[in-house]
Design an enzyme around this catalytic site. Structure first.
Site, PDB file in Angstrom:
ATOM      1  N   LYS A   1       2.098  15.334  11.318  1.00 56.58           N
ATOM      2  CA  LYS A   1       2.412  14.422  10.198  1.00 56.58           C
ATOM      3  C   LYS A   1       1.405  13.278  10.158  1.00 56.58           C
ATOM      4  CE  LYS A   1       6.459  16.271   8.901  1.00 56.58           C
ATOM      5  NZ  LYS A   1       6.953  16.718   7.676  1.00 56.58           N
TER       6      LYS A   1
ATOM      7  N   LYS B   1       3.451  27.167   8.375  1.00 55.04           N
ATOM      8  CA  LYS B   1       4.866  27.488   8.167  1.00 55.04           C
ATOM      9  C   LYS B   1       5.255  27.010   6.776  1.00 55.04           C
ATOM     10  CE  LYS B   1       7.455  23.427   9.081  1.00 55.04           C
ATOM     11  NZ  LYS B   1       8.776  22.940   9.069  1.00 55.04           N
TER      12      LYS B   1
ATOM     13  N   LYS C   1       7.975  22.030   2.638  1.00 56.43           N
ATOM     14  CA  LYS C   1       8.053  21.293   1.365  1.00 56.43           C
ATOM     15  C   LYS C   1       6.807  20.445   1.153  1.00 56.43           C
ATOM     16  CE  LYS C   1      12.392  20.415   2.875  1.00 56.43           C
ATOM     17  NZ  LYS C   1      13.284  19.439   3.437  1.00 56.43           N
TER      18      LYS C   1
HETATM   19  N1  AQP Z   1       9.106  27.636   7.544  1.00 51.99           N
HETATM   20  C1  AQP Z   1      10.196  27.513   8.273  1.00 51.99           C
HETATM   21  N2  AQP Z   1      10.628  28.548   9.030  1.00 51.99           N
HETATM   22  C2  AQP Z   1      11.754  28.421   9.779  1.00 51.99           C
HETATM   23  N3  AQP Z   1      12.511  27.304   9.819  1.00 51.99           N
HETATM   24  C3  AQP Z   1      12.109  26.253   9.080  1.00 51.99           C
HETATM   25  N4  AQP Z   1      12.620  25.013   8.902  1.00 51.99           N
HETATM   26  C4  AQP Z   1      11.831  24.332   8.040  1.00 51.99           C
HETATM   27  N5  AQP Z   1      10.801  25.091   7.651  1.00 51.99           N
HETATM   28  C5  AQP Z   1      10.930  26.292   8.278  1.00 51.99           C
HETATM   29  C6  AQP Z   1      13.827  24.518   9.537  1.00 51.99           C
HETATM   30  O1  AQP Z   1      14.641  23.917   8.535  1.00 51.99           O
HETATM   31  C7  AQP Z   1      15.353  22.836   9.113  1.00 51.99           C
HETATM   32  C8  AQP Z   1      15.252  21.601   8.266  1.00 51.99           C
HETATM   33  O2  AQP Z   1      13.946  21.174   8.111  1.00 51.99           O
HETATM   34  P1  AQP Z   1      13.652  19.734   7.473  1.00 51.99           P
HETATM   35  O3  AQP Z   1      13.715  19.818   6.014  1.00 51.99           O
HETATM   36  O4  AQP Z   1      14.476  18.710   8.081  1.00 51.99           O
HETATM   37  O5  AQP Z   1      12.228  19.400   7.926  1.00 51.99           O
HETATM   38  P2  AQP Z   1      11.030  20.268   8.155  1.00 51.99           P
HETATM   39  O6  AQP Z   1      11.199  21.157   9.321  1.00 51.99           O
HETATM   40  O7  AQP Z   1       9.917  19.320   8.271  1.00 51.99           O
HETATM   41  O8  AQP Z   1      10.963  21.149   6.812  1.00 51.99           O
HETATM   42  P3  AQP Z   1       9.778  21.117   5.820  1.00 51.99           P
HETATM   43  O9  AQP Z   1       9.996  21.977   4.660  1.00 51.99           O
HETATM   44  O10 AQP Z   1       8.541  21.381   6.601  1.00 51.99           O
HETATM   45  O11 AQP Z   1       9.854  19.632   5.273  1.00 51.99           O
HETATM   46  P4  AQP Z   1       8.733  18.576   5.151  1.00 51.99           P
HETATM   47  O12 AQP Z   1       7.518  19.317   4.677  1.00 51.99           O
HETATM   48  O13 AQP Z   1       9.292  17.617   4.155  1.00 51.99           O
HETATM   49  O14 AQP Z   1       8.560  17.969   6.507  1.00 51.99           O
HETATM   50  C9  AQP Z   1      14.823  22.637  10.528  1.00 51.99           C
HETATM   51  O15 AQP Z   1      15.716  23.230  11.437  1.00 51.99           O
HETATM   52  C10 AQP Z   1      13.522  23.374  10.500  1.00 51.99           C
HETATM   53  O16 AQP Z   1      13.181  23.877  11.773  1.00 51.99           O
END
Ligand code: AQP
Length: 351
Positions: A112, A214, A217
């Site tokens: 990040k 991965k 968002k």
């Molecule tokens: N690509 C993924 N594959 C498997 N698990 C995933 N998770 C997120 N992306 C994948 C799981 O979803 C849960 C919630 O995630 P989050 O929204 O709190 O934050 P994150 O992991 O940071 O998800 P994003 O989409 O990548 O959000 P941004 O880009 O905003 O930071 C977690 O259990 C995560 O492991």
């Protein structure tokens, strides 16, 4: 007595296929086994630049997605983090038992930092320190909340004495840190917190449309669960990166190294997985065909979610009532834990 399970997601945008197969589906499968608490972690979401006016809508959307995907509010507690002030209170306590060095090693912080440092540059200038590494320079530009994010996450889990934490692979390191924080607190002040463990879903890491990161968002390589079926098919067939070896229809590929084939393993039947593997290896099918099949499967599997989501949208007060009820229960549990914590810390003055 059932053991307690805790997990959450950030309201940073529409939930996507990675959130669905990496977390949500796992949560739903565990509803009867544990006392489940699911959070929308809005305090975490303010650690990166965001649209303030849209936050309320994103919180309600995330809760609606939880319920529409199958999280039954009658079998789980669903609430919003900022409705329970003890999360930030306990995070402060945990800050004082967490070594900086351990936080510096968190891979999500590093990622990040690389992603957001330039966006926050005007806020924090760390100019003229050429002897510092590029990472330290970037770390100096991001906000402290991004750095202490995993400590707040530990507080989220341990406030409810959560023992099981179903997450995607990217969050395992944070759950391990949570266990270390619990141990350190218990050793220093006396036993309060249980040891938690991550529970991984069968698809702990779904790659995005770009096939290199991965699905995420903030990267924008994702397919939101709300995407209409025809749009899912259009985006997957046009944007999903497949095996680079298949430049032309007649070029054979290596399915084991193709992200579209990896998606088949998640969303298709065993016969279709075999069809995709054989067809790719022999150039019997084209990438377009292979993508279209998996896209249709994704769209089909999301049909019950779409239906329920539309139902919920027609009842705007329903989600707000679920969240209010959830917050009420969580505030009670949180107040009891904080009372225990303050007693151990010697902060009660004989009360
Ligand atoms: N690509 C993924 N594959 C498997 N698990 C995933 N998770 C997120 N992306 C994948 C799981 O979803 C849960 C919630 O995630 P989050 O929204 O709190 O934050 P994150 O992991 O940071 O998800 P994003 O989409 O990548 O959000 P941004 O880009 O905003 O930071 C977690 O259990 C995560 O492991």
């Amino acid at each position: 007595m059932k053991k307690r399970l805790f997990s959450g997601m950030q309201p940073t945008g529409a939930l996507h296929l990675g959130n669905w197969v990496g977390a949500l589906q796992n949560w739903i499968g565990l509803l009867d086994q544990y006392d489940c608490i699911f959070c929308i972690v809005d305090y975490h979401a303010i650690t990166i630049p965001y649209d303030v006016a849209g936050m309320e809508r994103r919180i309600i959307d995330a809760a609606s997605d939880y319920i529409a995907a199958g999280l039954d509010p009658a079998r789980a507690t669903i609430f919003v983090q900022s409705d329970v002030p003890q999360h930030t209170e306990l995070a402060w306590v945990f800050d004082s038992v967490t070594p900086l060095g351990q936080l510096m090693r968190m891979t999500q912080f590093k990622a990040k930092t690389a992603q957001f440092a330039d966006m926050e540059e005007e806020d924090e200038q760390v100019a003229g320190e050429e002897e510092r590494s590029e990472f330290l320079e970037k770390a100096g530009k991001v906000n402290a909340g991004l750095f202490t994010y995993p400590v707040l996450q530990a507080a989220d889990i341990l406030l409810y004495k959560g023992e099981a934490v179903p997450v995607g692979e990217d969050q395992v390191q944070h759950v391990e840190l949570t266990r270390d924080i619990a141990r350190r607190f218990n050793n220093r002040y006396g036993e309060v917190f249980p040891e938690c463990r991550p529970l991984l879903s069968p698809t702990p890491r779904l790659m995005g449309l770009d096939a290199v990161n991965k699905m995420s968002k903030s990267i924008g390589n994702h397919i939101p669960m709300q995407t209409p079926p025809e749009e899912i098919i259009r985006r997957v067939t046009r944007e999903a990166v497949s095996d680079y070896r298949r430049q032309r229809r007649q070029d054979p590929g290596v399915p084991e190294e193709c992200n579209v084939h990896a998606w088949h393993k998640v969303f298709s039947t065993p016969a279709e997985v075999e069809w995709s593997a054989q067809g790719c290896r022999s150039a019997g099918i084209g990438c377009f065909e292979c993508k279209k099949k998996v896209a249709e499967n994704i769209a089909g599997q999301l049909a019950p979610y779409r239906e329920k989501r539309a139902e919920i949208a027609a009842r705007p007060d329903y989600v707000r009532d679920v969240l209010a009820e959830g917050a009420k229960r969580c505030r009670e549990i949180a107040a009891a834990t904080m009372e225990e914590v303050r007693t151990k810390l010697g902060l009660t003055r004989g009360r």
